[in-house]
Scaffold this active site. Structure first.
Site, PDB file in Angstrom:
ATOM      1  N   SER A  55       7.477   8.917  12.056  1.00  0.00           N
ATOM      2  CA  SER A  55       6.342   8.788  11.142  1.00  0.00           C
ATOM      3  C   SER A  55       6.804   9.010   9.706  1.00  0.00           C
ATOM      4  CB  SER A  55       5.260   9.819  11.502  1.00  0.00           C
ATOM      5  OG  SER A  55       4.406  10.032  10.383  1.00  0.00           O
TER       6      SER A  55
ATOM      7  N   ASP B  63       1.880  -1.365  12.059  1.00  0.00           N
ATOM      8  CA  ASP B  63       0.573  -1.764  11.517  1.00  0.00           C
ATOM      9  C   ASP B  63       0.264  -3.239  11.790  1.00  0.00           C
ATOM     10  OD1 ASP B  63       0.389   0.824  10.579  1.00  0.00           O
ATOM     11  OD2 ASP B  63       1.075   0.324   8.556  1.00  0.00           O
TER      12      ASP B  63
ATOM     13  N   ARG C 193      -8.169  12.130  12.850  1.00  0.00           N
ATOM     14  CA  ARG C 193      -6.723  11.869  12.923  1.00  0.00           C
ATOM     15  C   ARG C 193      -5.924  13.188  12.894  1.00  0.00           C
ATOM     16  NH1 ARG C 193      -5.440   6.844   9.054  1.00  0.00           N
ATOM     17  NH2 ARG C 193      -3.434   6.985  10.142  1.00  0.00           N
TER      18      ARG C 193
ATOM     19  N   ARG D 143       2.793   5.961  -3.303  1.00  0.00           N
ATOM     20  CA  ARG D 143       3.923   6.801  -3.722  1.00  0.00           C
ATOM     21  C   ARG D 143       4.149   6.711  -5.224  1.00  0.00           C
ATOM     22  NH1 ARG D 143       4.115   5.635   1.546  1.00  0.00           N
ATOM     23  NH2 ARG D 143       5.347   6.929   2.988  1.00  0.00           N
TER      24      ARG D 143
ATOM     25  N   GLN E  34       4.862   9.345   7.256  1.00  0.00           N
ATOM     26  CA  GLN E  34       3.973  10.316   6.611  1.00  0.00           C
ATOM     27  C   GLN E  34       4.465  11.738   6.874  1.00  0.00           C
ATOM     28  OE1 GLN E  34       0.020   9.174   7.906  1.00  0.00           O
ATOM     29  NE2 GLN E  34       0.142   7.228   6.809  1.00  0.00           N
TER      30      GLN E  34
ATOM     31  N   ARG F 229      -6.167   1.875  18.031  1.00  0.00           N
ATOM     32  CA  ARG F 229      -5.949   0.425  17.934  1.00  0.00           C
ATOM     33  C   ARG F 229      -5.565  -0.224  19.263  1.00  0.00           C
ATOM     34  NH1 ARG F 229      -3.163   0.404  11.864  1.00  0.00           N
ATOM     35  NH2 ARG F 229      -5.150   0.501  10.740  1.00  0.00           N
TER      36      ARG F 229
ATOM     37  N   LYS G 103       0.835  -1.214   0.000  1.00  0.00           N
ATOM     38  CA  LYS G 103       0.000   0.000   0.000  1.00  0.00           C
ATOM     39  C   LYS G 103       0.864   1.255   0.000  1.00  0.00           C
ATOM     40  CE  LYS G 103      -2.735   0.838   3.725  1.00  0.00           C
ATOM     41  NZ  LYS G 103      -2.387   2.127   4.373  1.00  0.00           N
ATOM     42  N   SER G 104       1.879   1.290   0.856  1.00  0.00           N
ATOM     43  CA  SER G 104       2.730   2.484   0.944  1.00  0.00           C
ATOM     44  C   SER G 104       3.410   2.754  -0.394  1.00  0.00           C
ATOM     45  CB  SER G 104       3.810   2.277   2.009  1.00  0.00           C
ATOM     46  OG  SER G 104       3.233   2.130   3.275  1.00  0.00           O
TER      47      SER G 104
HETATM   48  O1  SPQ Z   1      -2.553   5.445   5.346  1.00  0.00           O
HETATM   49  P1  SPQ Z   1      -2.976   5.143   6.748  1.00  0.00           P
HETATM   50  O2  SPQ Z   1      -4.468   5.252   6.869  1.00  0.00           O
HETATM   51  O3  SPQ Z   1      -2.265   5.965   7.784  1.00  0.00           O
HETATM   52  O4  SPQ Z   1      -2.611   3.599   6.998  1.00  0.00           O
HETATM   53  C1  SPQ Z   1      -1.838   2.866   7.984  1.00  0.00           C
HETATM   54  C2  SPQ Z   1      -2.376   1.381   7.925  1.00  0.00           C
HETATM   55  O5  SPQ Z   1      -2.616   0.723   8.924  1.00  0.00           O
HETATM   56  O6  SPQ Z   1      -2.488   0.906   6.799  1.00  0.00           O
HETATM   57  C3  SPQ Z   1      -1.930   3.434   9.408  1.00  0.00           C
HETATM   58  F1  SPQ Z   1      -3.074   3.472   9.907  1.00  0.00           F
HETATM   59  O7  SPQ Z   1      -0.454   2.779   7.594  1.00  0.00           O
HETATM   60  C4  SPQ Z   1       0.494   3.859   7.651  1.00  0.00           C
HETATM   61  C5  SPQ Z   1       1.575   3.554   8.666  1.00  0.00           C
HETATM   62  O8  SPQ Z   1       1.062   3.327   9.944  1.00  0.00           O
HETATM   63  C6  SPQ Z   1       1.090   3.992   6.270  1.00  0.00           C
HETATM   64  C7  SPQ Z   1       2.351   4.776   6.238  1.00  0.00           C
HETATM   65  C8  SPQ Z   1       2.900   5.240   4.945  1.00  0.00           C
HETATM   66  O9  SPQ Z   1       2.583   4.661   3.886  1.00  0.00           O
HETATM   67  O10 SPQ Z   1       3.718   6.193   4.976  1.00  0.00           O
HETATM   68  C9  SPQ Z   1       3.069   5.066   7.394  1.00  0.00           C
HETATM   69  C10 SPQ Z   1       2.614   4.686   8.735  1.00  0.00           C
HETATM   70  O11 SPQ Z   1       2.015   5.799   9.369  1.00  0.00           O
HETATM   71  P2  SPQ Z   1       2.904   6.928  10.141  1.00  0.00           P
HETATM   72  O12 SPQ Z   1       1.870   7.807  10.799  1.00  0.00           O
HETATM   73  O13 SPQ Z   1       3.713   6.183  11.139  1.00  0.00           O
HETATM   74  O14 SPQ Z   1       3.696   7.653   9.167  1.00  0.00           O
END
Ligand code: SPQ
Length: 426
Positions: A165, A313, A120, A25, A167, A344, A20-21
């Site tokens: 993080s 996750d 969020r 991207r 993100q 969670r 997914k990540s």
């Molecule tokens: O995209 P989303 O909703 O935040 O999805 C989650 C998941 O469980 O699929 C978190 F709820 O994954 C994030 C992950 O926890 C995906 C991600 C990314 O692709 O950069 C990074 C992680 O979040 P963060 O807040 O630690 O950057």
């Protein structure tokens, strides 16, 4: 509604949907690049489809058929001002990374999502982007959606993030690609580094000095072919199923094993699980392998510190395995779980307890006393894909029948989950 009954055995060879990540991207960078990007192995889950929809609304042509995608990028400033609000659905990755991208664009945009996204925290990206000069507003001074962004000229910053993080790191680095000077990010523990790896694949100079990652402004991305490996976060559910159901073994092919994501493998091995990594190779800067997984008697463990961002996750399904392991499992330093699709810590505790497991929520994690036999339960995913899937796996090891309400949330990251389980369950 998903129904699951106790499994006698799990076996076979499978692939899981694309990461997914990496899929998010690939669409974003392909849209901002000059020229065509083709993506194979794309995850056609609801979250990544939201990302495609947002870029289409800004004038980018994107063809998608199943896991094959072609993006006709027009360069960083080829996006057009969207006529309407951009809807990210349930996807935190979409909204946080796009906030960084929109901050560089010479127009106005509004980003919003579903009820879960509305709860969020966004100031973690809005704050540093404002420091770079971005004009962003939202409820409670930019903490919550909708986010209204008036993009423009930005200055590079040196940012020390209080949270690990990907993100946050990605939003700042993406904005930094069009800011004056150098932008760098340091984080308390290394989070997933797919942005850094894929930017390099698109021709960007990304520099690493210790725990600091930097980019210079004014660089351009060049379209290219991207292969997306299977998502280790999806594979985690099948690994857990094998560990919990006696006599089971499974081959999961073509899984991404980026070291910032393989905490689940370390945790399973620390619990005494047998898992072999076979046929390792590197594709578009991302390591990929086949996983051979064998049923094992698990023991409790401690999960904390640096390991947390590497398996954040996967904690819901690790908690499920821990409920069946011998002894106590302690998960700490995982307060980030509270700001995911659901809290969670609370949802794992409330749903897992319904199976008769002994699970105590704490301020920053969970304590699970393993070894109790599980009984089928009436579960609610609470709209959280990972809660729905983790509890379905518990159902494979529980006596009787388990039902999962609101199971459609699973499509966010693992379309075909129920069919995959059916195919490998005896
Ligand atoms: O995209 P989303 O909703 O935040 O999805 C989650 C998941 O469980 O699929 C978190 F709820 O994954 C994030 C992950 O926890 C995906 C991600 C990314 O692709 O950069 C990074 C992680 O979040 P963060 O807040 O630690 O950057």
């Amino acid at each position: 509604m998903l129904r699951v009954t106790k499994a006698d055995k799990i076996e076979g060879t499978v692939r899981v949907p694309g990461d997914k990540s990496i899929s998010h991207r690939a669409v974003m960078f392909g849209s901002l690049a000059e020229g065509k990007t083709t993506i194979s192995g794309f995850l056609p889950g609801a979250d990544c489809l939201s990302t495609i929809d947002c870029f289409r609304r800004m004038g980018i042509t994107i063809e998608q058929q199943g896991d094959q995608v072609t993006v006709y990028g027009k360069g960083w400033y080829g996006l057009k001002e969207p006529d309407q609000r951009l809807d990210v659905g349930n996807s935190g990755t979409t909204i946080r990374l796009m906030t960084g991208i929109m901050a560089t664009q010479p127009f106005h945009s509004v980003l919003e999502g579903d009820e879960s996204i509305a709860k969020r925290p966004m100031r973690r990206v809005v704050g540093p982007l404002r420091e770079m000069g971005a004009k962003i507003d939202g409820r409670q001074n930019g903490e919550y959606t909708p986010l209204a962004i008036r993009g423009g000229k930005l200055n590079g910053i040196s940012y020390r993030s209080p949270v690990a993080s990907a993100q946050v790191k990605s939003a700042i680095l993406l904005a930094g690609l069009q800011a004056d000077g150098t932008t760098s990010v340091e984080e308390p523990h290394l989070s997933r580094d797919h942005t850094e790896r894929m930017l390099k694949a698109f021709g960007i100079d990304v520099r690493h000095e210790g725990s600091r990652v930097s980019v210079s402004g004014g660089q351009t991305l060049k379209g290219r072919d991207i292969f997306v490996p299977g998502d280790i976060s999806s594979a985690a559910f099948l690994i857990a199923a094998v560990m919990m159901v006696p006599d089971s073994s499974l081959v999961i092919e073509q899984v991404g094993i980026n070291p910032t994501r393989t905490g689940i493998i370390d945790a399973v091995q620390a619990m005494g699980g047998r898992l072999e990594i076979v046929n390792e190779r590197l594709i578009n800067e991302e390591p990929v392998a086949d996983l051979h997984v064998f049923h094992s008697e698990l023991r409790g463990t401690v999960i904390e510190g640096d390991l947390i961002p590497r398996l954040i996750d996967e904690i819901p399904v690790i908690a499920v395995m821990a409920a069946q392991a011998n002894g106590r499992t302690v998960i700490r330093d995982a307060q980030e779980l509270k700001v995911k699709e659901t809290d969670r810590i609370a949802t794992v505790a409330s749903q897992l307890a319904k199976f008769g497991a002994s699970v105590t929520p704490t301020e920053d994690g969970l304590v699970i006393e393993g070894g109790k036999s599980l009984v089928g339960a009436e579960i609610d995913s609470m709209g959280d894909h990972r809660i729905g899937m983790a509890m379905a796996i518990a159902g494979l090891a529980a006596e009787g029948e388990t039902t999962i309400a609101n199971a459609e949330a699973i499509n966010v990251s693992f379309p075909g989950f129920a069919e995959t389980l059916e195919r490998i369950t005896r």
